[in-house]
Design an enzyme around this catalytic site. Structure first.
Site, PDB file in Angstrom:
ATOM      1  N   SER A 407      30.825  11.856  10.878  1.00  0.00           N
ATOM      2  CA  SER A 407      29.449  11.715  11.361  1.00  0.00           C
ATOM      3  C   SER A 407      28.768  10.508  10.731  1.00  0.00           C
ATOM      4  O   SER A 407      27.889   9.904  11.334  1.00  0.00           O
ATOM      5  CB  SER A 407      28.621  12.942  11.006  1.00  0.00           C
ATOM      6  OG  SER A 407      29.205  14.105  11.482  1.00  0.00           O
ATOM      7  N   HIS A 428      33.278   9.331  17.462  1.00  0.00           N
ATOM      8  CA  HIS A 428      32.254  10.303  17.089  1.00  0.00           C
ATOM      9  C   HIS A 428      31.853  11.132  18.294  1.00  0.00           C
ATOM     10  O   HIS A 428      31.085  10.694  19.155  1.00  0.00           O
ATOM     11  CB  HIS A 428      31.045   9.573  16.480  1.00  0.00           C
ATOM     12  CG  HIS A 428      30.004  10.492  15.949  1.00  0.00           C
ATOM     13  ND1 HIS A 428      28.656  10.216  15.997  1.00  0.00           N
ATOM     14  CD2 HIS A 428      30.116  11.700  15.346  1.00  0.00           C
ATOM     15  CE1 HIS A 428      27.992  11.215  15.447  1.00  0.00           C
ATOM     16  NE2 HIS A 428      28.848  12.124  15.047  1.00  0.00           N
ATOM     17  N   GLU A 440      30.603   8.171  20.748  1.00  0.00           N
ATOM     18  CA  GLU A 440      30.380   6.886  20.083  1.00  0.00           C
ATOM     19  C   GLU A 440      31.743   6.364  19.632  1.00  0.00           C
ATOM     20  O   GLU A 440      32.475   7.073  18.918  1.00  0.00           O
ATOM     21  CB  GLU A 440      29.470   7.060  18.866  1.00  0.00           C
ATOM     22  CG  GLU A 440      27.994   6.999  19.186  1.00  0.00           C
ATOM     23  CD  GLU A 440      27.130   7.109  17.933  1.00  0.00           C
ATOM     24  OE1 GLU A 440      26.345   6.187  17.667  1.00  0.00           O
ATOM     25  OE2 GLU A 440      27.241   8.120  17.219  1.00  0.00           O
ATOM     26  N   ASN A 478      22.987   8.876  14.843  1.00  0.00           N
ATOM     27  CA  ASN A 478      22.513   9.579  13.644  1.00  0.00           C
ATOM     28  C   ASN A 478      21.643   8.683  12.770  1.00  0.00           C
ATOM     29  O   ASN A 478      20.762   9.158  12.060  1.00  0.00           O
ATOM     30  CB  ASN A 478      23.697  10.129  12.847  1.00  0.00           C
ATOM     31  CG  ASN A 478      24.266  11.386  13.497  1.00  0.00           C
ATOM     32  OD1 ASN A 478      23.634  11.981  14.373  1.00  0.00           O
ATOM     33  ND2 ASN A 478      25.451  11.795  13.085  1.00  0.00           N
TER      34      ASN A 478
END
Ligand code: 3HC
Ligand code: NAI
Length: 696
Positions: A407, A428, A440, A478
């Site tokens: 992450s 991701h 991602e 994120n």
């Protein structure tokens, strides 16, 4: 005459063929071409019937979306279709590929429809914030009834030729040579048929109204805030009250209203953004490697979800876990997903068993020696991930691609555990990985082009929407989430309740608020990250302890029954928690903060300003290649309402100058958090908006 449409007479049948690759979109040249050919065929005494067919991969997949927003040249599509319907000779539409939108409306205006068995038809305009604008709302319900028509138009999902035939929308299905079959059919038909029967012919008005009411109820929950679905229902309702030509006028007006709306601009932007995110430099320089088998290390939440996504895409998966017990749990996690589908009747046990034949579980890394790609999804700890990569390096074949589902961690610090860092990328996925569309693709500097291209080919195979992200903490999504999450915490400490913030987000169009989302993901994850970051935190940054205090009580969200909300008796929807409000009040009073009230508008202005400002930083640093990639990330991974286009498109529509002014105002309160991004400052100074960067 235009090249995009040709007419040939096959004895007494005129075949009008549309040739406008890739999807035979109905741009000006095609519309004009069809009309011209139709007129010639109608006037030709040797012609008894007419076939309209598409060449290449499909019958027209709709209006040419690139023309929207420009002044469209005549003839317009409704006029072309009216000519087809009023043609004195029978017109047969021959459908293959995806006959969608205006393409399917041509078919509905034709007197007969024949389709290849693999064809799909539909009216997906609602996904562009539009409604069918060339007679579809008026012709479809007259052919198949309100319930089916509303389903087709409100969901916008294409249906199979068989389903369409069963509903009375297609007369004949054929396999093999469609052109020949259509000519044969055209030779059999003798009369023209009208689809635009007047309202009196609808037999059961009460049932029709009940279907309208049910659709209305559905959209108020599932499509809340969207304009096009309401207008679709209004047009379908008009069939009860107005003659065909008046219904058509209403449809046209509604179509133009939708076209002028920000919602359709947002959705059309999302359509093209989604397609352009897959066009990356690496994939244009290199072919993907062969990808026929996959290894997944870790069978927890993500490993199992990724495995299901791969099995669904027909990719055999070997899953590796630490020990016998863990691999049994890993397999169980995969089966659980399918068992739920079986229980809901969305999959048969046979289908599940067939998919599970593609699955192999193991505790032996040697079983990965022949796979083409391995995705690691073990605990989010660098030492654990490095140990896994070291082992993988020893067993996997040369040329296999290695990927981590981390992450936040830097891919270089993982790939340096191998002797082949150029073969390593980040992939991701988002939870649940079998459902969430976003992927991602994290590209470290050393990654070989064909390794990156293989990541993109995997995305296509798994029907994911890929976005290329640079190898920086939190990648695109994120990283930006971290920033607006802090903005929400600031507002909470300053006076807004978590519930007011979540409600503002729901009103904006999010499916859930950020605090409900934190509760769902588990508050302990963020808490661990904050504790780990504490030693390096800049002492000048404002730090809000509300979430930490909640975690100190052992309240980690849904899984513990309590977080920002209370989840009574395992409820999935939380209720407000007065004790959380007391914690917040206590923290405010200790810091000497007098709470102020925030309107929903102010909450959203601050929230989006934080998101867009950080988006600019992500662009400035090259972590995202273009603003539309950020839009795709947030629409497909973070619940940003698609009808608003994504945060950067929203900023363009809101006004980038206005957004910068807001940020500069907030900067006066907290110059550390609200430092305007230089990219935004420069853009405004040059009179540019994000769309200019997309084009650039
Ligand atoms: N207009 C212009 N370009 C279109 C287009 C359209 N209607 N549909 C697809 N394209 C372009 C795509 O942008 C893409 O271009 P690119 O290669 O430069 O990126 C190319 O065609 C191929 O498209 P896909 O990559 O999406 O190809 P797929 O094979 O995966 O999917 C498809 C094909 C199912 C037809 C999909 O493209 C699609 O869903 N298209 C949109 C269909 C649609 O929404 N039709 C309704 C239009 S609105 C309308 O008709 C109004 C009317 O009621 C008046
Ligand atoms: P999890 O705790 O559910 O699963 C991790 C699994 O890895 C466990 O089943 C464990 O037994 C296994 N494992 C640990 N060490 C191993 C080893 N050496 N060999 C084989 N298996 C081993 O964790 P989760 O949530 O699936 O996360 C996995 C990764 O995905 C993490 O890096 C996480 O940051 C990332 N991620 C998580 C998301 C989420 O929402 N949970 C979203 C996106 C990424």
């Amino acid at each position: 005459m235009f090249d995009q449409v040709t007419r040939t007479n096959e004895q007494n049948i005129a075949v009008i063929e549309i040739n406008n690759p890739p999807v035979n979109a109905l741009g000006y040249a095609v519309r004009k071409g069809i009309l011209d050919c139709l007129k010639v065929a109608e006037a030709d005494d040797a012609v008894t019937a007419i076939v309209i067919i598409g060449s290449g991969r499909t019958f027209p997949a709709g209006a040419d979306i690139t023309e929207f927003g420009t002044v469209m040249k005549e003839p317009h599509l409704p006029e072309v279709i009216d000519h087809i319907e009023s043609c004195s000779k029978p017109v047969v539409a021959a459908l293959h590929g995806t006959a969608l939108g205006g393409g399917f409306e041509i078919a509905l205006g034709s007197h007969y429809r024949i389709a290849d068995a693999n064809a799909r038809v539909g009216l997906p305009e609602v996904h562009l914030g539009l409604l069918p604008g060339a007679g579809g709302t008026q012709r479809l319900p007259r052919l198949c009834g309100a319930a089916f028509a509303l389903d087709v138009m409100l969901k916008g999902t294409p249906i199979s030729a068989k389903a369409a035939k069963d509903a009375g929308l297609i007369d004949r299905i054929t396999k093999g040579d469609l052109r020949r079959a259509a000519i044969t059919f055209a030779n059999e038909v003798r009369t023209v048929r009208k689809t635009c029967d007047e309202t009196s012919q609808l037999k059961d008005h009460a049932a029709y109204r009940a279907d309208l009411a049910a659709a209305h109820k559905m959209i108020t929950t599932r499509m809340k805030g969207q304009i096009a679905p309401l207008k679709i229902i209004a047009c379908v309702e008009a069939i009860l009250e107005k003659p065909f030509h008046e219904g058509r006028q209403l449809e046209r007006q509604c179509f133009m209203d939708c076209m002028a709306s920000d919602q359709s601009k947002g959705m059309i932007h999302a359509f093209f953004a989604e397609r352009s995110s897959a066009k990356v430099p690496e994939a244009s320089r290199a072919e993907p490697r062969i990808l026929e088998t996959l290894g997944v290390v870790g069978g927890g939440t993500m490993g199992a979800g990724i495995t299901v996504a791969a099995l669904n895409g027909g990719l055999p998966v070997t899953m590796i876990e630490r020990d016998t017990e863990s691999i049994a749990r890993g397999r169980g996690n995969v089966e659980k997903v399918y068992d739920r589908l079986v229980a809901k009747g969305r999959m048969t046990t046979n289908e599940k068993n067939t998919l599970m034949t593609l699955y192999t579980g193991s505790t032996n890394y040697n079983d990965l020696s022949n796979v083409d790609m391995v995705i690691e999804a073990v605990f989010e700890r660098l030492d654990v991930k490095r140990a896994v990569f070291e082992k993988l390096d020893k067993v996997i074949k040369p040329g296999a691609v290695l990927a981590s589902n981390t992450s936040y961690l830097n891919i270089d610090s993982i790939s340096s555990a191998t002797k082949r860092p150029d073969q390593v990328i980040g992939l991701h996925f988002f939870s649940p990985a079998n459902i969430m569309k976003l992927l991602e693709i994290v590209v470290p500097e050393q990654a070989a082009d064909d390794v990156v291209a293989t990541g993109f080919s995997l995305a296509k195979r798994l029907r994911k929407v890929p976005v290329r992200a640079g190898n920086a903490t939190g990648f695109i999504g994120n990283r930006i989430l971290g920033k607006y999450g802090v903005c929400a915490a600031h507002m909470m400490e300053d006076g807004a309740t978590p519930y007011e913030i979540d409600n503002a987000l729901l009103d904006f169009g999010y499916p859930m608020g950020i605090h409900a989302m934190y509760d769902l993901a588990g508050l302990d994850i963020g808490w661990d990250n904050r504790k780990a970051a504490a030693p390096t935190r800049d002492p000048d940054t404002r730090y809000v302890t509300i979430a930490d205090r909640i975690c100190e009580n052992g309240w980690f969200g849904q899984k513990t029954g309590r977080g920002f909300y209370i989840y009574k008796d395992g409820a999935r929807r939380g209720s407000h928690d007065p004790e959380v409000l007391s914690i917040i009040a206590d923290i405010r009073s200790k810091k000497g903060i007098t709470p102020k009230s925030f309107s929903a508008t102010e909450i959203m202005e601050r929230y989006l300003a934080a998101m867009v400002n950080e988006g600019c930083e992500v662009l400035r640093e090259g972590v995202a290649l273009k603003p539309s990639d950020i839009d795709v990330t947030f629409v497909y991974g973070y619940g940003f309402p698609r009808y608003r286009g994504g945060p950067m498109k929203y900023a363009d529509m809101y006004g980038v100058q206005k957004m910068l002014t807001n940020i500069q105002k907030y900067e006066k309160e907290d110059p550390v958090f609200w430092k305007p991004s230089q990219l935004l400052v420069d853009m405004v100074a040059q009179g540019k908006e994000f769309e200019d960067l997309n084009k650039g």
